[in-house]
Scaffold this motif. Structure first.
Motif, PDB file in Angstrom:
ATOM      1  N   LEU A 354       4.428 -10.672 -38.551  1.00 53.22           N
ATOM      2  CA  LEU A 354       3.812 -12.031 -38.175  1.00 53.22           C
ATOM      3  C   LEU A 354       4.735 -12.396 -37.085  1.00 53.22           C
ATOM      4  N   PHE A 355       4.232 -12.755 -35.945  1.00 55.50           N
ATOM      5  CA  PHE A 355       4.901 -13.302 -34.849  1.00 55.50           C
ATOM      6  C   PHE A 355       4.348 -14.404 -34.484  1.00 55.50           C
ATOM      7  N   GLU A 356       5.347 -15.497 -34.481  1.00 59.14           N
ATOM      8  CA  GLU A 356       5.233 -17.058 -34.460  1.00 59.14           C
ATOM      9  C   GLU A 356       5.588 -17.581 -32.993  1.00 59.14           C
ATOM     10  N   SER A 357       6.283 -16.624 -32.142  1.00 55.28           N
ATOM     11  CA  SER A 357       6.794 -17.042 -31.063  1.00 55.28           C
ATOM     12  C   SER A 357       6.093 -16.440 -29.667  1.00 55.28           C
ATOM     13  N   THR A 358       6.721 -16.617 -28.584  1.00 61.93           N
ATOM     14  CA  THR A 358       6.264 -16.298 -27.232  1.00 61.93           C
ATOM     15  C   THR A 358       6.794 -15.120 -26.892  1.00 61.93           C
ATOM     16  N   PRO A 359       6.257 -14.379 -25.832  1.00 57.78           N
ATOM     17  CA  PRO A 359       6.895 -13.081 -25.390  1.00 57.78           C
ATOM     18  C   PRO A 359       7.941 -13.597 -24.514  1.00 57.78           C
ATOM     19  N   ILE A 360       8.188 -14.827 -24.052  1.00 55.41           N
ATOM     20  CA  ILE A 360       9.663 -15.065 -23.179  1.00 55.41           C
ATOM     21  C   ILE A 360      10.606 -16.147 -23.696  1.00 55.41           C
ATOM     22  N   ASP A 363      14.234 -15.430 -24.268  1.00 49.77           N
ATOM     23  CA  ASP A 363      14.115 -14.838 -23.001  1.00 49.77           C
ATOM     24  C   ASP A 363      13.099 -13.740 -22.992  1.00 49.77           C
ATOM     25  N   PRO A 364      12.962 -12.888 -21.890  1.00 50.30           N
ATOM     26  CA  PRO A 364      11.534 -12.208 -21.691  1.00 50.30           C
ATOM     27  C   PRO A 364      12.111 -10.852 -22.635  1.00 50.30           C
ATOM     28  N   GLY A 365      13.154 -10.778 -23.352  1.00 47.20           N
ATOM     29  CA  GLY A 365      13.514  -9.358 -23.993  1.00 47.20           C
ATOM     30  C   GLY A 365      13.109  -9.859 -25.539  1.00 47.20           C
ATOM     31  N   ARG A 366      12.338 -10.878 -25.944  1.00 49.78           N
ATOM     32  CA  ARG A 366      11.672 -11.049 -27.152  1.00 49.78           C
ATOM     33  C   ARG A 366      11.139 -10.105 -27.890  1.00 49.78           C
ATOM     34  N   TYR A 367      10.168  -9.503 -27.396  1.00 52.34           N
ATOM     35  CA  TYR A 367       9.349  -8.256 -27.981  1.00 52.34           C
ATOM     36  C   TYR A 367      10.134  -7.343 -28.460  1.00 52.34           C
ATOM     37  N   GLU A 372      13.480  -3.678 -31.840  1.00 51.76           N
ATOM     38  CA  GLU A 372      14.523  -2.924 -32.161  1.00 51.76           C
ATOM     39  C   GLU A 372      15.161  -3.382 -33.718  1.00 51.76           C
ATOM     40  N   ARG A 373      15.208  -4.705 -33.908  1.00 50.65           N
ATOM     41  CA  ARG A 373      15.481  -5.306 -35.235  1.00 50.65           C
ATOM     42  C   ARG A 373      14.526  -4.853 -36.379  1.00 50.65           C
ATOM     43  N   LEU A 374      13.283  -5.222 -36.201  1.00 46.48           N
ATOM     44  CA  LEU A 374      12.497  -4.819 -37.416  1.00 46.48           C
ATOM     45  C   LEU A 374      11.875  -3.260 -37.386  1.00 46.48           C
ATOM     46  N   LEU A 388       3.007 -10.299 -17.536  1.00 44.84           N
ATOM     47  CA  LEU A 388       4.171 -11.275 -17.266  1.00 44.84           C
ATOM     48  C   LEU A 388       5.505 -10.725 -17.469  1.00 44.84           C
ATOM     49  N   LEU A 389       5.637  -9.797 -18.444  1.00 47.33           N
ATOM     50  CA  LEU A 389       7.075  -9.314 -18.480  1.00 47.33           C
ATOM     51  C   LEU A 389       7.352  -8.289 -17.636  1.00 47.33           C
ATOM     52  N   LEU A 390       6.231  -7.678 -17.028  1.00 49.55           N
ATOM     53  CA  LEU A 390       6.483  -6.699 -16.007  1.00 49.55           C
ATOM     54  C   LEU A 390       7.317  -7.177 -14.901  1.00 49.55           C
ATOM     55  N   LYS A 391       6.995  -8.533 -14.350  1.00 51.66           N
ATOM     56  CA  LYS A 391       7.339  -9.361 -13.425  1.00 51.66           C
ATOM     57  C   LYS A 391       9.167  -9.540 -13.641  1.00 51.66           C
ATOM     58  N   TYR A 392       9.434  -9.547 -14.918  1.00 50.18           N
ATOM     59  CA  TYR A 392      10.935  -9.954 -15.143  1.00 50.18           C
ATOM     60  C   TYR A 392      11.848  -8.666 -14.993  1.00 50.18           C
ATOM     61  N   GLY A 393      11.089  -7.510 -14.872  1.00 49.70           N
ATOM     62  CA  GLY A 393      11.980  -6.224 -14.664  1.00 49.70           C
ATOM     63  C   GLY A 393      12.202  -5.596 -15.958  1.00 49.70           C
ATOM     64  N   ASP A 394      12.598  -4.232 -15.672  1.00 48.72           N
ATOM     65  CA  ASP A 394      12.958  -3.424 -16.826  1.00 48.72           C
ATOM     66  C   ASP A 394      14.140  -3.612 -17.563  1.00 48.72           C
ATOM     67  N   GLN A 395      14.866  -4.365 -16.918  1.00 51.17           N
ATOM     68  CA  GLN A 395      16.342  -4.393 -17.882  1.00 51.17           C
ATOM     69  C   GLN A 395      16.042  -5.352 -18.952  1.00 51.17           C
ATOM     70  N   TRP A 396      15.065  -6.249 -19.095  1.00 54.70           N
ATOM     71  CA  TRP A 396      14.914  -6.830 -20.265  1.00 54.70           C
ATOM     72  C   TRP A 396      14.309  -5.746 -21.731  1.00 54.70           C
ATOM     73  N   VAL A 397      13.643  -4.680 -21.050  1.00 56.11           N
ATOM     74  CA  VAL A 397      13.085  -3.869 -22.150  1.00 56.11           C
ATOM     75  C   VAL A 397      14.215  -2.739 -22.468  1.00 56.11           C
ATOM     76  N   ASN A 398      15.010  -2.285 -21.226  1.00 58.65           N
ATOM     77  CA  ASN A 398      16.084  -1.441 -21.612  1.00 58.65           C
ATOM     78  C   ASN A 398      17.006  -1.668 -22.593  1.00 58.65           C
ATOM     79  N   LYS A 399      17.382  -3.047 -22.405  1.00 61.28           N
ATOM     80  CA  LYS A 399      18.369  -3.311 -23.370  1.00 61.28           C
ATOM     81  C   LYS A 399      18.417  -3.007 -24.733  1.00 61.28           C
TER      82      LYS A 399
END
Ligand code: WTA
Length: 686
Positions: A354-360, A363-367, A372-374, A388-399
């Protein structure tokens, strides 16, 4: 009690659930629960090997197919005697008549036998990493008893106005347990929109929370309910749960449901709640959605067919396997939340997030942090968030470690190739199939998606591609208009576009519009007699794959939220300064579509346009929701109309897309100069 992350809701607490299930199944004298086997082994489908053969059978012999999977996948207390009784030309849809079951038993109790230790819900709270510990079945039973004790009966309708949280899911399931219908209203809707839905549903009970929290911002949900109550005389009681620690003013109508502090209502209730034995075609829920006229429609879904379809699509489109963690980030206020956060996954005994928050937020690494955690295995989200997330760049995903991901899903609006590629290449490391899933509130579950198919069958970016089991899509000619209605022939060739219709009923489809069956017939079955008309256009490729091209009516899709332009116009027209208005959608790089309003003022009105724009935006947010508020408001002296006085929206759409070449035939225009004025006004605004 709020505890740090790691806390979850399990399917069962103790042996009481076993007892409930045993006594429930005793009603029929035998258990039809057989959740272990793979579908083709379902009685009646033996010998059908391969997905293609199964799909072929599901359409050519749909009764045998659906009968076999319904027996196999659902837990019945009385078996059905008639597989289907449908007549699309009259909008009559009935499945599994004679069958009796309880949806909450199918989603909770039966998993006692197969996976008692499996986690049912993981609540990813807005404040990253915090969840709740209560047991889902126990919570559902307590709530069911609480509702019963306060007079909620089988057949009543309970409105749920809550953020995505375990108590909201338990509220839905508690309604199902006692045979009441639920009406979940998205917690972003305004008091007016909530009141309209409560009134139309004739709900006398509301469940809400004191405050919502999303993206770090607090929303006053209980206050919104209080405002709505001023125009909802039928509501007798409002149950209020505590999402934050801030107390709210309680009235005589309000019941404090489940506070952290002791001796609150819910904690007094027994953890065993006798499930109501429901008929397949009893109402499970209403869900309001937008159409092309002003009033939202309360689509009705019933018990067995809906649940079966949600469960089957969840399992096969996403290649869900027992033990997977399924992460659909939709809000429970939309159909995606109903089918793929709650009913589909729980019916399959999945662990659902159940996701209560927003994608950003924060920060834009939320998803991806959450993945990773779950340890999420299937991730299902909306293209607007991906863009939206694409515009923030790959680093938020690759982390983050995303190695648990197996399938990525997209829903709600077309996914453009750039977003699809990024989702596939960056989020899924190029190894996870991306399933672009097309469906609607009306269809109950996914109808067109690249999977199920053979595991290595090709997936074309941005295409929903293949119809699901039992789905028989056709394209209709949209050119022929008879007496103002679309009337067309079935287009049989490939490499062609037309109106997307369904030639056969399926168990998940909506049964009616609450209190307005005629509108149901007029909207979905009358445009192409004998077929279900989706309202969408589609292209069928040379290979026979489907691609959705967008709505054919006046419905637009803002960040995956469906909204009728007429609903916005209704609000704008309520402003005393406004003579008339026309709202159209335009292409927006993040939201998919934005809202563009043309407004004509009454004669002699002298106002600052900027002030009036602010006022109109405020009105739309207040009467509908923030997302419906116009991005652009263009004031015009007049709107382009036909000689019979109809606003030519087609022309307005072309103007806002700056596609002046495509303006088309203007010969029916009353006064061609109106178009020139509109074009000039648009250029000035940009
Ligand atoms: C649109 C959401 C393109 C479509 C599940 C449909 C899509 C409307 C897709 C239903 C997709 C949904 N590609 N368009 N994959 N999925 N739509 O009722 O116009 O909120 O009719 O249901 O969203 O929106 P609804």
């Amino acid at each position: 009690m709020w505890l740090p992350c790691g806390c979850t809701s399990k399917y069962v607490a103790s042996s009481f659930a076993r007892r409930t299930l045993a006594s429930y199944l005793h009603v029929s004298g035998r258990s039809r629960c057989n959740v272990a086997a793979f579908m083709p082994e379902a009685a009646g489908l033996e010998g059908v090997s391969g997905r293609a053969a199964l799909r072929e059978l599901s359409v050519s012999n749909s009764e045998s197919f659906w009968a076999a999977v319904a027996r196999h996948r659902l837990c019945w207390s009385t078996p059905f005697h008639t597989v289907q009784d449908c007549d699309l030309s009259r909008g009559k849809i009935k499945w599994f008549e004679g069958g009796k079951l309880n949806v909450s038993v199918n989603c909770l109790d039966r998993h006692v036998h197969t996976c008692p230790e499996r986690v049912a819900l993981i609540w990813e709270r807005d404040e990253r990493g915090w969840c709740c510990t209560d047991e889902l079945l126990e919570m559902t039973c307590r709530l069911g008893n609480l509702l019963r004790r306060h007079g909620v009966k089988r057949g009543d309708c309970v409105t749920i106005y809550m953020p995505t949280c375990p108590l909201a899911v338990a509220s839905m399931l508690a309604c199902a347990r006692i045979g009441a219908a639920h009406n979940v209203v998205f917690a972003g809707f305004s008091a007016d929109a909530l009141a309209e839905r409560i009134r139309d549903a004739q709900s006398s009970t509301v469940i809400t929370v004191n405050q919502g929290v999303r993206g770090g911002k607090v929303t006053e949900l209980k206050k919104t309910v209080d405002t709505a109550m001023q125009s909802c005389p039928t509501v007798k009681q409002v149950f209020v749960a505590m999402r934050t620690d801030n107390p709210v003013t309680m009235t005589a109508r309000d019941i404090a449901m489940e506070e952290v502090r002791e001796q609150k209502e819910m904690l007094k209730e027994d953890v065993v709640c006798e499930p109501a034995v429901m008929n397949s075609e009893d109402v499970l829920f209403l869900l309001y959605t937008s159409g092309s006229t002003g009033k939202p429609k309360g689509l009705v879904h019933t018990q067995a067919g809906y649940l079966l379809y949600a469960a089957l699509t969840h399992r096969y489109v996403f290649s869900y396997h027992d033990g997977d963690v399924f992460g659909c980030v939709a809000d429970i206020g939309w159909i995606t939340g109903h089918s793929y956060v709650v009913y589909g996954p729980l019916a399959n005994g999945a662990t659902t997030v159940l996701f209560e928050s927003t994608p950003i937020y924060p920060d834009p690494g939320r998803y991806w942090d959450m993945v990773e955690r779950l340890k999420i295995n299937q991730f299902y989200g909306a293209p607007t968030a991906i863009r939206l997330l694409l515009k923030y760049g790959d680093q938020w995903v690759n982390k983050y470690d995303r190695s648990t991901l197996k399938t990525l899903g997209s829903v709600g609006e077309p996914i453009n190739t750039e977003a699809w590629e990024w989702y596939h290449r960056v989020v899924g490391d190029g190894r996870c199939p991306v399933v672009d899933t097309w469906w609607q509130t009306e269809t109950g579950g996914i109808c067109i998606a690249p999977r199920p198919s053979d595991p290595d069958a090709e997936i074309v970016p941005g295409m929903a591609m293949r119809p699901f089991f039992g789905i028989n899509p056709v394209l209709m000619d949209t050119e022929v208009i008879v007496f103002g209605f679309l009337q067309g022939e079935v287009l049989t060739s490939n490499n062609t576009s037309g109106a997307l219709c369904m030639a056969q009923p399926w168990p998940g489809m909506a049964r009616t519009i609450h209190n307005n069956h005629q509108r149901f017939i007029d909207t979905y079955f009358q445009p192409y007699p004998g077929y279900f008309f989706t309202g969408d256009g589609a292209y069928r490729s040379e290979e026979g794959y489907y691609q959705i091209t967008g709505r054919l009516d006046d419905v637009i899709n803002v960040s995956g939220h469906r909204i009728g332009t007429a609903e916005i116009e209704d609000v704008v027209n309520q402003c005393p300064a406004v003579a008339e208005s026309a709202v159209v959608g335009y292409t927006h790089s993040i939201k998919g579509q934005g809202v563009y309003a043309f407004v004509v003022l009454k004669k002699g009105i002298d106002v600052q346009e900027a002030d009036l724009s602010r006022q109109l935006n405020g009105m739309v947010s207040e009467k509908i929701a923030k997302y419906a508020s116009p991005d652009f408001i263009q004031f015009a002296k007049r709107l382009p109309k036909t000689r019979s006085g109809k606003i030519m929206r087609r022309v307005l759409r072309k103007v806002v897309e700056s596609d002046l070449e495509g303006l088309g035939d203007l010969s029916t225009l009353d006064d061609p100069a109106a178009v020139q004025e509109i074009i000039q006004g648009h250029e000035k605004l940009l």
